[in-house]
Design an enzyme around this catalytic site. Structure first.
Site: not given
Ligand SMILES: Cc1ncc(C[n+]2csc(CCOP(=O)(O)OP(=O)(O)O)c2C)c(N)n1
Ligand SMILES: Cc1ncc(C[n+]2csc(CCOP(=O)(O)OP(=O)(O)O)c2C)c(N)n1
Ligand SMILES: [Mg+2]
Ligand SMILES: [Mg+2]
Lengths: 328, 331, 328, 331
Positions: B60, B129
């Protein structure tokens, strides 16, 4: 004072470099003096010892290529072509300053020459350069963006984010790390655990290391790096090993540091040695220095004659005046 | 006239702006291929291509910083921060860079950037959130802040925000995305800075924005039945807010209530109340009453969240209090 | 239903692993069902396919070792020993929830067992683990901290900052990357430009890669990694290649994805195959699954019987009640 | 009694807290070897060692996040953010993590964290090194916000903040570090949440904090000469602020002015004005007037910055306006 004498050759391009080095050095020295005299307010961070980085990198950029700079940004701005008058007037907080006296040392910028701003926030210029590169690509300008940052800045999260994004999107951005060994009052080695070349390589960003105090070496390395970047293969990192001769900012008593460090690697002395080896006359060198001094004198005189920065003008520039109906 | 959802109106605004101006780009996490977490950017990738509709990594701070550089380079970036809570990660870029560039560079540039982000509760999305943080941005000279309450204003204000030369924080309410309203086919672009008087009234003025507008309208409906006439002003733009419209209304009704979903303390309502307690003091015939969330994080459990979010009943009570009738019988 | 039958051996430690895998799997499946039925509000991110990471890593941690988790944190919490009753009550938003129904899935935490919280902010748990490691070291606990994060989270700036700081200070922290190939609806490969092992090595953080779906492999790799961390040489990264079987969250239609991916690598099936190779009776496996199911049934029943979360209690927990005179 | 500088008082508070409690640590950029950019942590490294006085890399987000984890592990971290403008980089850790941990984990933990940071202008430090952003933090449930105005309160409040079980944003004013005051040798620890009535008055109440306190006192002095008696309340703690003390004063003076160096719009003063326009409405005999910075970034040039920062003359004018005498002749 040495007698003015037109140089007889540009010594394989080295003379313009020398002049640019002299310009930055003398501007910095003058600013140090003006600061000590109380004419320059605020904080100033001088780049004495690091001039060759600015001159070498900028020697391979065009006016429309863009740069995002740091708190130690005078050299970047000057090498990129910021007019001396507006530069000094800004540092002296005058109305004719390039930023109307609202920014000062940490915010000198000149959009006309692609200088997107010094920056008071360590690391913050890096994403700005990234975005500028995106604009170059999207608008098909063919230009590139250059991001300058210090070795201390390597600890900031945005460095990582920006390397990742630039590599991912193969953006036309050149990263330039000015590794002066210091992060304020601490050796950067106590703040940075990683090997820069290996780190950069992990992103697939080739790292070109160079003696940042030898302007010829910087220019050559920058030429290769910029050719790669313009070629569209993605970002390149230029690591310039350099020296911060003065304190972190003017007024820094530098109790944390022994005095003798780095003098042997003075970029001006290195350039002069090269020129002498090419047989330049001392009087030619002196003439250049004098001519630069005269330009600076004139700029400082002009700056001093400029009125104080205007509050009303500042107040009016918080937002862009809307031409009626423009925004809808 | 046709039914139009808030989310679809935003989508149309983006598409129309992009079609009109090739420098408008959209960026964000999963906004291209997936069309955004709330579907606002759906279809844009197919229509405008990956060069202008850009999926980013989860970075971000750099997305926002890159928007600054991109705007300096002539683009008009509209970037999505998936939840307003994550805007915490963009504060340097928005506050130290975007907001100040024009000023501190002596008017050399304008930065036409839009940060789009949803705020608000109702989804049991929990404390990280659901926050409404618009008051932060409204406190920052150089930024503008917008929050639409229905489909037509969502369209018009987003077009206005994209056309605006300065950085705009454009706040959408998660609970409104799926709601629909009758809207003209030919939607108007709305300039920033103008409030809308959604309902005329004599007895009290309610100032509100975003989803809270619907609480205010419901409260006004309820009170109309008992003969109290309530004026409802939708601020639409929070920074700069339309002081003249609020003051003019107060000069007619002499009673003021302010409603928003954000935490009441140090929220947007505080500034409106403070201004009216100064420039509008002579018009006031009763206390200025605010309705906002209590001073606690947004809880997860549905029941807790419902108790946390402001209600129309609270607005009714606030209007009564502002009118000096807090001890009168309940409606 | 298979007849309950006490296992005759723990099959070289594999049976407790199997039970832990079953516990997580069945909890996740039950939660998926409860979510579909509308009993679990909010967003839930299930870790089906990733259970072996939690079980394997936690098998070499003590209760006082600490973990900082992610939005996909049920498995971490369960393997670390969060009580089932409080877990389900929390997900069902009840007063008896381990967080009083204020946090839900993205915020399950249990300080008593060193579970410092799931986290709704991608990457945010990483500095928290770093700080926990600092506390372990400063207070001489001898314990370590573990930071779980996804492969998408690798793009966040705090990952870099935390790797740098942990390496610099040689903190007792184990980084665990759960590389499931996805970052929400996008392949992580489209978001991460760098090679994780090379990147980690640049900080001097050794990277141990492992099949994250084979609990034995994870446990063995974790054992080695944790031994290094406890040995005081600094942080280690464990890269667990694993599979996200379900959507990003429940309700995700997964239009971006073909259906057949990853099934072949089911961690439960892999563990069962190992156990079968050791000659375990099917009835023993079934008995374990049944026993786990019964525990879950009981926890869900208890959670349903718990009252709704209390607003007054929540309101009272924004700040710590001050014992009179305590703060001065 | 002896002369004590604000900076030295803070230094002593840190040293005393560290001597008393081995779990208190201090962290930040150049705070150990160099003793901090404003010298507040000078000498602590020698006295308490590198294990407890920790120089960090330039990684504000992770410093703040690590403080959260450290506090969960039983430490009491006090970390310095060199300029409040850089607190933009800590917002996730402070707002989404520190502020909410106790609440969202059901009261399982307390997080005794102190973020120390200087705000304010006067050094020509420019737009990115001068901001007063305390209103942001005051809007966040779970955080406390403190801002001392002199040496004794700097000592007492910092001790109070470190002893407090919850996260505190401790704001220092750059312009005060070198100022000195007569102070007792035996400095008292001050609890958070209590304002101090620094000067009694009958005719108007001025609420202020930090460096603005000295503007208010100067204004009160000036007005005393012409027979106007002004009460000056130093808030000390901004969140939670001492509403009872302000209301009691208003009930005596019936006139209210609020002063701070932060931008007026959406600043701390807005909340105080808004509350008093509600719960204190019946006591008000005139408009509530605020004095704060204009809606622009902090400019670099000395003259601009001086024009930007609130002045005692502005406070005098505001008091006159609150008293309905804005058209009376100048002092
Ligand atoms: C700072 C932030 N940006 C975006 C999100 C939205 N978000 C939640 S999970 C996710 C993907 C995360 O991917 P990963 O770290 O690989 O974890 P996985 O879901 O694959 O377990 C995103 C973009 C968030 N919760 N926090
Ligand atoms: C985000 C942020 N943190 C801290 C500072 C204070 N600061 C200014 S310069 C500096 C050191 C920067 O070191 P480096 O990047 O190596 O640049 P150099 O000063 O050596 O040119 C620090 C910590 C800042 N301006 N911004
Ligand atoms: Mg450096
Ligand atoms: Mg993933």
């Amino acid at each position: 004072m040495a007698k003015a004498q037109k140089p007889t050759s540009n010594h394989g391009g080295l003379l313009p470099f020398y002049e640019a080095l002299q310009l930055i050095r003398q501007c910095e020295e003058r600013l140090g003096q003006l600061f000590a005299d109380g004419e320059v307010p605020g904080f100033i961070h001088l780049g004495i010892g690091q001039e060759a980085v600015s001159v070498g990198v900028m020697s391979v950029l065009g006016t429309q290529d863009t740069i995002a700079s740091t708190h130690r940004g005078h050299g970047h701005a000057l090498a990129k072509g910021i007019p001396l008058d507006g530069f000094f007037a800004e540092l002296l907080a005058r109305a004719d300053g390039v930023c109307g006296g609202r920014g000062g040392s940490m915010h000198v910028a000149d959009m006309r020459v692609g200088m997107l701003g010094a920056n008071g926030i360590v690391g913050a210029g890096v994403p700005i350069a990234l975005g500028s590169a995106l604009a170059h690509r999207n608008r098909g300008t063919g230009h590139i963006a250059v991001s300058f940052f210090g070795d201390g800045a390597l600890a900031e999260g945005v460095l990582h984010e920006s390397f990742n994004m630039a590599a991912l999107w193969k953006l036309p951005v050149l990263f330039v790390c000015e590794a002066n060994g210091w992060s304020e009052f601490s050796p950067s080695a106590r703040q940075i655990a990683f090997d820069l070349e290996a780190w950069s390589a992990a992103y697939g960003v080739p790292c070109v290391g160079v003696d940042g105090n030898d302007v010829v070496a910087v220019a050559e390395a920058a030429e290769k790096a910029v050719a790669l970047v313009r070629g569209g293969t993605g970002p390149v990192l230029l690591e310039c090993r350099t020296t911060r001769v003065r304190g972190h900012f003017e007024g820094d008593a530098q109790k944390y540091r022994t005095a003798d460090e780095g003098d042997a690697r003075d970029p001006i002395a290195i350039a002069e040695a090269r020129l002498r080896a090419q047989g330049i006359a001392e009087s030619e060198l002196a003439a250049i220095a004098d001519e630069v001094r005269a330009r600076i004198d004139a700029a400082v005189t002009k700056a001093r004659a400029s009125g104080p920065a205007s509050f009303a003008a500042a107040r009016a520039d918080v937002y862009t005046p809307l031409v009626l109906g423009e925004a809808c | 006239m046709a039914d139009l959802r808030y989310g679809a109106a935003l989508n149309r605004a983006l598409a129309d702006a992009m079609a009109e101006d090739g420098d408008v780009i959209v960026m964000g996490e999963d906004i291209a291929g997936a069309g955004g977490s709330f579907g606002v950017t759906r279809g844009l990738l197919d229509r405008f291509g990956a060069g202008r509709v850009i999926d980013t990594p989860i970075s971000e701070a750099t997305i926002a910083g890159a928007a600054v550089g991109a705007a300096m380079g002539g683009l008009k970036p509209v970037f999505e921060i998936m939840f307003m809570d994550f805007a915490t990660l963009t504060m340097d870029a928005m506050v130290n860079q975007a907001a100040k560039a024009r000023f501190m560079f002596g008017g050399q540039c304008s930065l036409p950037i839009v940060l789009r982000t949803p705020h608000g509760g109702g989804l049991s999305a929990g404390p990280q959130h659901s926050q409404c943080l618009e008051a932060w941005f409204a406190h920052v000279p150089g930024l503008k802040v917008v929050c639409p309450s229905d489909a037509a204003s969502a369209y018009g204000l987003l077009r206005g925000a994209i056309a605006d030369p300065d950085p705009v924080v454009f706040v959408e309410h998660k609970g409104l995305y799926a709601r629909k309203w009758d809207a003209p086919d030919d939607l108007a672009v709305l300039p920033l800075g103008q409030a809308a008087v959604l309902r005329d009234g004599r007895d009290a003025t309610v100032v509100c924005y975003g989803a809270a507008v619907h609480l205010a309208l419901a409260a006004a409906d309820g009170l109309a039945a008992e003969g109290t006439s309530v004026e409802v002003i939708d601020l639409r733009t929070i920074q700069p807010w339309d002081e003249a419209t609020v003051l003019a209304s107060l000069a007619r009704t002499h009673r003021l209530v302010i409603v928003h979903e954000a935490v009441e303390a140090f929220g947007v309502g505080a500034e409106i109340a403070a201004r009216m307690a100064d420039v509008g003091f002579d018009e006031l015939d009763g206390p200025i009453v605010r309705v906002g969330a209590p001073f606690m994080p947004v809880p997860f459990a549905k029941g807790l969240e419902a108790a946390y979010q402001p209600s129309a009943a609270q607005v009714v009570a606030a209007i009564r209090k502002a009118m000096g009738r807090e001890f009168s019988q309940e409606a």
